[in-house]
Design a protein around this motif. Structure first.
Motif, PDB file in Angstrom:
ATOM      1  N   PRO A   1       7.421  24.685 -16.983  1.00  0.00           N
ATOM      2  CA  PRO A   1       6.845  23.382 -16.648  1.00  0.00           C
ATOM      3  C   PRO A   1       5.522  23.568 -15.907  1.00  0.00           C
ATOM      4  CG  PRO A   1       8.666  23.880 -15.194  1.00  0.00           C
ATOM      5  CD  PRO A   1       8.622  24.969 -16.224  1.00  0.00           C
ATOM      6  N   ASN A   2       4.635  22.600 -15.997  1.00  0.00           N
ATOM      7  CA  ASN A   2       3.320  22.670 -15.368  1.00  0.00           C
ATOM      8  C   ASN A   2       3.463  22.307 -13.887  1.00  0.00           C
ATOM      9  OD1 ASN A   2       0.632  22.741 -14.823  1.00  0.00           O
ATOM     10  ND2 ASN A   2       0.077  21.001 -16.089  1.00  0.00           N
ATOM     11  N   LEU A   3       3.844  23.292 -13.065  1.00  0.00           N
ATOM     12  CA  LEU A   3       4.101  23.044 -11.644  1.00  0.00           C
ATOM     13  C   LEU A   3       2.853  23.268 -10.807  1.00  0.00           C
ATOM     14  CD1 LEU A   3       7.574  24.700 -11.100  1.00  0.00           C
ATOM     15  CD2 LEU A   3       7.047  22.303 -11.385  1.00  0.00           C
ATOM     16  N   GLN A   4       2.686  22.411  -9.817  1.00  0.00           N
ATOM     17  CA  GLN A   4       1.578  22.493  -8.874  1.00  0.00           C
ATOM     18  C   GLN A   4       2.144  22.332  -7.466  1.00  0.00           C
ATOM     19  OE1 GLN A   4      -1.578  22.678 -10.329  1.00  0.00           O
ATOM     20  NE2 GLN A   4      -0.546  22.597 -12.305  1.00  0.00           N
TER      21      GLN A   4
ATOM     22  N   MET B   1      11.116  31.959  -5.957  1.00  0.00           N
ATOM     23  CA  MET B   1      11.290  30.522  -6.047  1.00  0.00           C
ATOM     24  C   MET B   1      11.418  30.133  -7.518  1.00  0.00           C
ATOM     25  SD  MET B   1       8.827  27.525  -4.576  1.00  0.00           S
ATOM     26  CE  MET B   1       9.120  27.912  -2.897  1.00  0.00           C
ATOM     27  N   SER B   2      12.394  29.309  -7.817  1.00  0.00           N
ATOM     28  CA  SER B   2      12.627  28.928  -9.200  1.00  0.00           C
ATOM     29  C   SER B   2      11.612  27.886  -9.656  1.00  0.00           C
ATOM     30  CB  SER B   2      14.038  28.377  -9.353  1.00  0.00           C
ATOM     31  OG  SER B   2      14.225  27.276  -8.494  1.00  0.00           O
ATOM     32  N   ALA B   3      11.407  27.838 -10.955  1.00  0.00           N
ATOM     33  CA  ALA B   3      10.414  26.935 -11.541  1.00  0.00           C
ATOM     34  C   ALA B   3      11.056  25.581 -11.831  1.00  0.00           C
ATOM     35  CB  ALA B   3       9.839  27.544 -12.808  1.00  0.00           C
ATOM     36  N   ILE B   4      11.299  24.802 -10.765  1.00  0.00           N
ATOM     37  CA  ILE B   4      11.913  23.481 -10.909  1.00  0.00           C
ATOM     38  C   ILE B   4      11.078  22.474 -10.137  1.00  0.00           C
ATOM     39  CG2 ILE B   4      13.966  22.089 -10.454  1.00  0.00           C
ATOM     40  CD1 ILE B   4      15.607  24.634 -10.638  1.00  0.00           C
ATOM     41  N   CYS B   5      10.782  21.341 -10.772  1.00  0.00           N
ATOM     42  CA  CYS B   5      10.039  20.263 -10.114  1.00  0.00           C
ATOM     43  C   CYS B   5      10.963  19.578  -9.118  1.00  0.00           C
ATOM     44  CB  CYS B   5       9.545  19.265 -11.163  1.00  0.00           C
ATOM     45  SG  CYS B   5       8.760  17.814 -10.458  1.00  0.00           S
ATOM     46  N   GLN B   6      10.474  19.352  -7.891  1.00  0.00           N
ATOM     47  CA  GLN B   6      11.294  18.722  -6.866  1.00  0.00           C
ATOM     48  C   GLN B   6      11.502  17.238  -7.120  1.00  0.00           C
ATOM     49  OE1 GLN B   6       8.931  20.300  -3.452  1.00  0.00           O
ATOM     50  NE2 GLN B   6      10.952  20.764  -2.634  1.00  0.00           N
ATOM     51  N   VAL B   7      10.594  16.599  -7.856  1.00  0.00           N
ATOM     52  CA  VAL B   7      10.689  15.156  -8.078  1.00  0.00           C
ATOM     53  C   VAL B   7      11.487  14.843  -9.337  1.00  0.00           C
ATOM     54  CG1 VAL B   7       9.368  13.044  -8.487  1.00  0.00           C
ATOM     55  CG2 VAL B   7       8.551  14.724  -6.842  1.00  0.00           C
ATOM     56  N   THR B   8      11.114  15.442 -10.463  1.00  0.00           N
ATOM     57  CA  THR B   8      11.742  15.101 -11.742  1.00  0.00           C
ATOM     58  C   THR B   8      12.873  16.037 -12.128  1.00  0.00           C
ATOM     59  OG1 THR B   8      10.144  16.413 -12.981  1.00  0.00           O
ATOM     60  CG2 THR B   8       9.621  14.091 -12.635  1.00  0.00           C
ATOM     61  N   GLY B   9      12.927  17.230 -11.527  1.00  0.00           N
ATOM     62  CA  GLY B   9      13.965  18.186 -11.877  1.00  0.00           C
ATOM     63  C   GLY B   9      13.688  18.964 -13.149  1.00  0.00           C
ATOM     64  N   ARG B  10      12.454  18.932 -13.644  1.00  0.00           N
ATOM     65  CA  ARG B  10      12.120  19.663 -14.867  1.00  0.00           C
ATOM     66  C   ARG B  10      12.270  21.154 -14.647  1.00  0.00           C
ATOM     67  NH1 ARG B  10       8.463  17.236 -18.941  1.00  0.00           N
ATOM     68  NH2 ARG B  10       8.749  15.022 -18.664  1.00  0.00           N
ATOM     69  N   LYS B  11      12.850  21.822 -15.660  1.00  0.00           N
ATOM     70  CA  LYS B  11      13.100  23.257 -15.608  1.00  0.00           C
ATOM     71  C   LYS B  11      12.463  23.911 -16.829  1.00  0.00           C
ATOM     72  CE  LYS B  11      17.649  22.650 -13.516  1.00  0.00           C
ATOM     73  NZ  LYS B  11      19.080  22.877 -13.678  1.00  0.00           N
ATOM     74  N   PRO B  12      12.424  25.238 -16.851  1.00  0.00           N
ATOM     75  CA  PRO B  12      11.902  25.900 -18.057  1.00  0.00           C
ATOM     76  C   PRO B  12      12.797  25.632 -19.257  1.00  0.00           C
ATOM     77  CG  PRO B  12      11.995  27.436 -16.222  1.00  0.00           C
ATOM     78  CD  PRO B  12      12.698  26.197 -15.783  1.00  0.00           C
ATOM     79  N   GLY B  13      12.154  25.530 -20.424  1.00  0.00           N
ATOM     80  CA  GLY B  13      12.892  25.417 -21.677  1.00  0.00           C
ATOM     81  C   GLY B  13      12.974  26.790 -22.309  1.00  0.00           C
ATOM     82  N   TYR B  14      14.067  27.062 -22.997  1.00  0.00           N
ATOM     83  CA  TYR B  14      14.272  28.368 -23.605  1.00  0.00           C
ATOM     84  C   TYR B  14      14.308  28.245 -25.116  1.00  0.00           C
ATOM     85  CZ  TYR B  14      15.507  29.807 -18.928  1.00  0.00           C
ATOM     86  OH  TYR B  14      15.457  30.064 -17.587  1.00  0.00           O
ATOM     87  N   GLY B  15      13.874  29.291 -25.793  1.00  0.00           N
ATOM     88  CA  GLY B  15      13.890  29.292 -27.240  1.00  0.00           C
ATOM     89  C   GLY B  15      13.531  30.660 -27.770  1.00  0.00           C
ATOM     90  N   LYS B  16      13.105  30.700 -29.013  1.00  0.00           N
ATOM     91  CA  LYS B  16      12.753  31.950 -29.672  1.00  0.00           C
ATOM     92  C   LYS B  16      11.307  31.918 -30.129  1.00  0.00           C
ATOM     93  CE  LYS B  16      16.928  33.731 -29.722  1.00  0.00           C
ATOM     94  NZ  LYS B  16      17.285  34.876 -28.936  1.00  0.00           N
ATOM     95  N   ARG B  17      10.636  33.052 -29.973  1.00  0.00           N
ATOM     96  CA  ARG B  17       9.316  33.240 -30.551  1.00  0.00           C
ATOM     97  C   ARG B  17       9.549  33.849 -31.926  1.00  0.00           C
ATOM     98  NH1 ARG B  17       7.135  35.900 -26.584  1.00  0.00           N
ATOM     99  NH2 ARG B  17       5.841  34.228 -25.825  1.00  0.00           N
ATOM    100  N   VAL B  18       8.963  33.266 -32.972  1.00  0.00           N
ATOM    101  CA  VAL B  18       9.184  33.744 -34.332  1.00  0.00           C
ATOM    102  C   VAL B  18       7.868  34.307 -34.853  1.00  0.00           C
ATOM    103  CG1 VAL B  18       9.948  33.133 -36.646  1.00  0.00           C
ATOM    104  CG2 VAL B  18      10.961  32.000 -34.678  1.00  0.00           C
ATOM    105  N   SER B  19       7.872  35.586 -35.214  1.00  0.00           N
ATOM    106  CA  SER B  19       6.661  36.234 -35.699  1.00  0.00           C
ATOM    107  C   SER B  19       6.448  35.937 -37.178  1.00  0.00           C
ATOM    108  CB  SER B  19       6.764  37.749 -35.495  1.00  0.00           C
ATOM    109  OG  SER B  19       7.728  38.276 -36.386  1.00  0.00           O
TER     110      SER B  19
END
Length: 78
Positions: free
Chosen positions: A31-34, A1-19
């Motif tokens: 997203p903080n899904l419940q 199941m994908s990490a998408i909110c059914q109400v707002t449509g929020r999805k994961p954000g992508y980026g880079k971790r910089v050491s």
């Protein structure tokens, strides 16, 4: 199941971790899904939704009846 909110449509954000040495690797901000059950009085049944905390605030503000009606208009099964 994908990490998408059914109400707002929020999805994961992508980026880079910089050491510390400035090496970059990919990461994602989830997203903080419940999973929540809401009672819908007009239908006389419980509806289970996968919502973010922002989506819970939206449900509290607009009401579960209006949110479920909007989801059904979009074609989401709930």
């Amino acid at each position: 199941m994908s990490a998408i909110c059914q109400v707002t449509g929020r999805k994961p954000g992508y980026g880079k971790r910089v050491s510390h040495s400035h090496r970059r690797t990919s990461r994602r901000w989830e997203p903080n899904l419940q999973r929540r059950k809401y009672w819908v009085p007009s239908e006389g049944r419980w509806v289970r939704l996968r919502v973010s905390v922002k989506g819970m605030k939206t449900i509290e503000k607009r009401g579960i009846e209006a949110v479920v009606a909007g989801l059904r208009a979009k074609g989401v099964r709930c």
